[in-house]
Design a protein around this motif. Structure first.
Motif, PDB file in Angstrom:
ATOM      1  N   ILE A 164      14.869 -25.480 -39.386  1.00  0.00           N
ATOM      2  CA  ILE A 164      15.601 -24.867 -40.511  1.00  0.00           C
ATOM      3  C   ILE A 164      16.509 -24.092 -40.030  1.00  0.00           C
ATOM      4  O   ILE A 164      16.532 -23.296 -39.299  1.00  0.00           O
ATOM      5  CB  ILE A 164      14.612 -23.969 -41.565  1.00  0.00           C
TER       6      ILE A 164
ATOM      7  N   SER B 279      20.401 -22.069 -40.719  1.00  0.00           N
ATOM      8  CA  SER B 279      20.647 -20.818 -41.579  1.00  0.00           C
ATOM      9  C   SER B 279      21.639 -21.376 -42.918  1.00  0.00           C
ATOM     10  O   SER B 279      21.490 -20.719 -43.989  1.00  0.00           O
ATOM     11  CB  SER B 279      21.656 -19.965 -40.965  1.00  0.00           C
TER      12      SER B 279
ATOM     13  N   LYS C  82      19.151 -22.415 -45.514  1.00  0.00           N
ATOM     14  CA  LYS C  82      18.540 -21.209 -46.250  1.00  0.00           C
ATOM     15  C   LYS C  82      19.376 -20.881 -47.236  1.00  0.00           C
ATOM     16  O   LYS C  82      19.096 -20.246 -48.245  1.00  0.00           O
ATOM     17  CB  LYS C  82      18.270 -20.456 -44.900  1.00  0.00           C
TER      18      LYS C  82
ATOM     19  N   CYS D 218      19.942 -23.895 -50.384  1.00  0.00           N
ATOM     20  CA  CYS D 218      18.735 -23.921 -51.187  1.00  0.00           C
ATOM     21  C   CYS D 218      18.679 -22.831 -52.072  1.00  0.00           C
ATOM     22  O   CYS D 218      18.084 -23.170 -53.231  1.00  0.00           O
ATOM     23  CB  CYS D 218      17.381 -24.111 -50.377  1.00  0.00           C
ATOM     24  N   ARG D 219      19.276 -21.856 -51.947  1.00  0.00           N
ATOM     25  CA  ARG D 219      19.324 -20.710 -53.105  1.00  0.00           C
ATOM     26  C   ARG D 219      20.171 -21.149 -54.247  1.00  0.00           C
ATOM     27  O   ARG D 219      19.930 -20.302 -55.247  1.00  0.00           O
ATOM     28  CB  ARG D 219      19.870 -19.398 -52.493  1.00  0.00           C
TER      29      ARG D 219
ATOM     30  N   SER E 252      13.850 -25.400 -51.681  1.00  0.00           N
ATOM     31  CA  SER E 252      13.353 -24.517 -50.714  1.00  0.00           C
ATOM     32  C   SER E 252      13.994 -24.881 -49.286  1.00  0.00           C
ATOM     33  O   SER E 252      14.754 -25.805 -49.083  1.00  0.00           O
ATOM     34  CB  SER E 252      11.654 -25.186 -50.461  1.00  0.00           C
ATOM     35  N   PRO E 253      14.087 -24.161 -48.265  1.00  0.00           N
ATOM     36  CA  PRO E 253      14.702 -24.085 -47.149  1.00  0.00           C
ATOM     37  C   PRO E 253      14.468 -25.648 -46.362  1.00  0.00           C
ATOM     38  O   PRO E 253      15.256 -26.235 -45.805  1.00  0.00           O
ATOM     39  CB  PRO E 253      14.426 -23.208 -46.128  1.00  0.00           C
ATOM     40  N   HIS E 254      13.108 -25.910 -46.336  1.00  0.00           N
ATOM     41  CA  HIS E 254      12.604 -27.307 -45.676  1.00  0.00           C
ATOM     42  C   HIS E 254      13.229 -28.306 -46.644  1.00  0.00           C
ATOM     43  O   HIS E 254      13.497 -29.472 -45.907  1.00  0.00           O
ATOM     44  CB  HIS E 254      11.154 -27.061 -45.423  1.00  0.00           C
TER      45      HIS E 254
ATOM     46  N   GLN F 210      16.867 -28.831 -45.678  1.00  0.00           N
ATOM     47  CA  GLN F 210      16.886 -29.026 -44.486  1.00  0.00           C
ATOM     48  C   GLN F 210      16.969 -30.574 -44.223  1.00  0.00           C
ATOM     49  O   GLN F 210      17.430 -31.316 -43.544  1.00  0.00           O
ATOM     50  CB  GLN F 210      15.927 -28.329 -43.496  1.00  0.00           C
TER      51      GLN F 210
END
Length: 221
Positions: A63, A65, A68, A71-72, A82-84, A87
């Motif tokens: 993952i 940065s 991360k 995804c927000r 979600s981050p995953h 990614q």
């Protein structure tokens, strides 16, 4: 009139399908004696992808940065929130393409143009299913969209001798769209019939749905 044609949606239960299975063989096996020449066979896109080995565990992703951060900006109900999930998209479509599409999507909304993120972010942007998006044990995996969906539906139609075949991406949020459709099939009409999501994940295990009498329905429209 189309309203005079009796349409029936028949969910077909199966065992858990994996990357060891051939989707054409499996659909033929489970629909034997149940599908006719006027019917359409529809298969959930996540299950087609799983049989193609297009699933990955979140813990196997590295993952970043950027994922991360990006995804927000995705609504909580989205697979990319979600981050995953984000990614996994960046790994196949490219991180800067995805990030750029996200910015374009935001700017587009300011001028009243929606959907640019999904239009510019790459094919998988609208197809990835995050964890819990499909049946166990793959509810713990991220599942990409299927590979060569048009070839899959062509072979399904030829093997089964039915009016048509499609791969559908349907969920419980009243979103229904066709990922691949055989030649001559009105995919939009079929997608509308599947809007209430007759496909079953979890314990139902019904990733195949037969649309009975669709040929007559399409011809009467």
């Amino acid at each position: 009139m189309a309203n005079d044609v009796k349409i029936e949606l028949v969910p077909i239960p199966t065992r858990i399908l994996t990357d060891k299975d051939d989707i054409i063989d499996c659909v033929e096996h489970y629909t034997k004696g149940k599908i006719g020449e006027n019917d359409v066979i529809s298969v959930a896109e996540s299950v087609v992808a799983i049989t193609q080995g297009r699933a990955i565990r979140p813990e196997d992703l590295n993952i970043s940065s950027l994922a991360k951060l990006c995804c927000r900006f995705i609504p909580d109900y989205g697979s990319l929130a979600s981050p995953h999930g984000m990614q996994s998209l960046m790994d196949v479509e490219g991180k800067w393409r995805v990030a750029g599409a996200l910015v374009a999507g935001f700017l587009g909304k300011l001028v009243g143009k929606n959907g640019l993120f999904y239009e510019w972010g790459g094919e998988q942007t609208a197809l990835i299913d995050d964890v819990t998006g499909t049946m166990p044990p793959f509810d713990k995996h991220i599942v990409y969209g299927p590979k060569n969906p048009q070839d899959v539906v062509r072979r399904l139609k030829e093997r089964l001798g039915c009016f048509g075949a499609l791969i559908a991406d349907v969920n419980d949020l009243k979103r229904s769209r066709v990922v691949g459709e055989s030649e001559g099939l009105d995919g939009l009409a079929a997608a509308n019939l599947l809007i209430d999501n007759p496909f079953g994940n979890a314990s139902q295990k019904t990733p195949i749905v037969i649309i009975k009498n669709f040929k007559q329905y399409q011809l009467s429209r």
